[in-house]
Design a protein around this motif. Structure first.
Motif, PDB file in Angstrom:
ATOM      1  N   ASP A  15       0.857  -1.172   0.000  1.00  0.00           N
ATOM      2  CA  ASP A  15       0.000   0.000   0.000  1.00  0.00           C
ATOM      3  C   ASP A  15       0.898   1.228   0.000  1.00  0.00           C
ATOM      4  O   ASP A  15       1.433   1.618   1.038  1.00  0.00           O
ATOM      5  N   LYS A  17       2.178   4.878   0.107  1.00  0.00           N
ATOM      6  CA  LYS A  17       1.776   6.150   0.705  1.00  0.00           C
ATOM      7  C   LYS A  17       2.533   7.282   0.008  1.00  0.00           C
ATOM      8  O   LYS A  17       3.010   8.211   0.614  1.00  0.00           O
ATOM      9  N   LYS A  18       2.661   7.132  -1.295  1.00  0.00           N
ATOM     10  CA  LYS A  18       3.385   8.113  -2.096  1.00  0.00           C
ATOM     11  C   LYS A  18       2.709   8.193  -3.459  1.00  0.00           C
ATOM     12  O   LYS A  18       1.907   7.323  -3.810  1.00  0.00           O
TER      13      LYS A  18
END
Length: 195
Positions: A15, A17-18
């Motif tokens: 997942d 996060k960027k």
């Protein structure tokens, strides 16, 4: 705790996060090392992002890097990941896996009810390639159908939701989807209790 004769599979989901949803080579090493260490058959980690025709080349580069990283130190079979893709893209992904000798796959329903419109292209392509009878498809994160209350008619998909070609159906490990504000409120409540 499982028995020593049980088959263990550690499914990993990245997942990001960027802005770039694809992991770096170091992140791929970590994902595949964990999957390999805790599995009897090593699954390609799945991505928590939508794959379209526009980013499919990047996705295939990711899958290839995962495969090559696992194969550096490997003595186990590999399980291919089948994310939610546009129907016309599945043959390209399946051909990649079949060319590598991979005939076990897991399909991540991502909290949705199984749908034969997603699975039939996969099954059809495997049949055309004459590998369907020697293939394993493992379904994960499927949402069960819900029966309607106060009605005499129940749609068949609500109680025969899994007759779509999945050989094994695992439980769902996806939590309820809540708005961001809910988690912020929960964090404030926890922080207040710790004071």
């Amino acid at each position: 705790r499982g028995q020593s004769t049980d088959l263990n599979i550690c499914l990993m989901k990245f997942d990001a996060k960027k802005p770039d949803p694809f992991p770096t080579s170091k992140e791929i090493e970590l994902l595949t090392d964990i999957a390999h260490s805790y599995s009897d058959i090593t699954p390609i980690p799945i991505l928590d992002t939508k794959i379209y025709a526009t980013n499919f080349k990047n996705f295939m580069n990711y899958v290839d890097t995962c495969y090559l990283t696992i194969e550096e130190l490997n003595q186990k079979p590999i399980m291919g990941a089948l994310p939610n893709l546009p129907r016309e893209i599945y043959p390209k992904l399946l051909d990649y896996y079949l060319d590598k000798g991979i005939n076990a796959f897991y399909f991540d329903f991502n909290g949705q009810t199984p749908d034969h419109l997603k699975l039939r292209p996969i099954l059809r392509h495997l049949k055309i390639k004459k590998t369907l009878d020697n293939t394993l498809i493992y379904g994960v994160n499927a949402k069960p159908g819900r029966t309607l209350k106060n009605t005499n008619i129940i749609p068949s998909k609500d109680f025969i939701a899994y007759g779509y070609g999945v050989d094994i159906l695992c439980g769902s490990h996806i939590g309820m989807k809540m708005p961001k504000a809910f988690f912020e409120k929960m964090k404030k409540a926890v922080d207040a209790q710790q004071l």
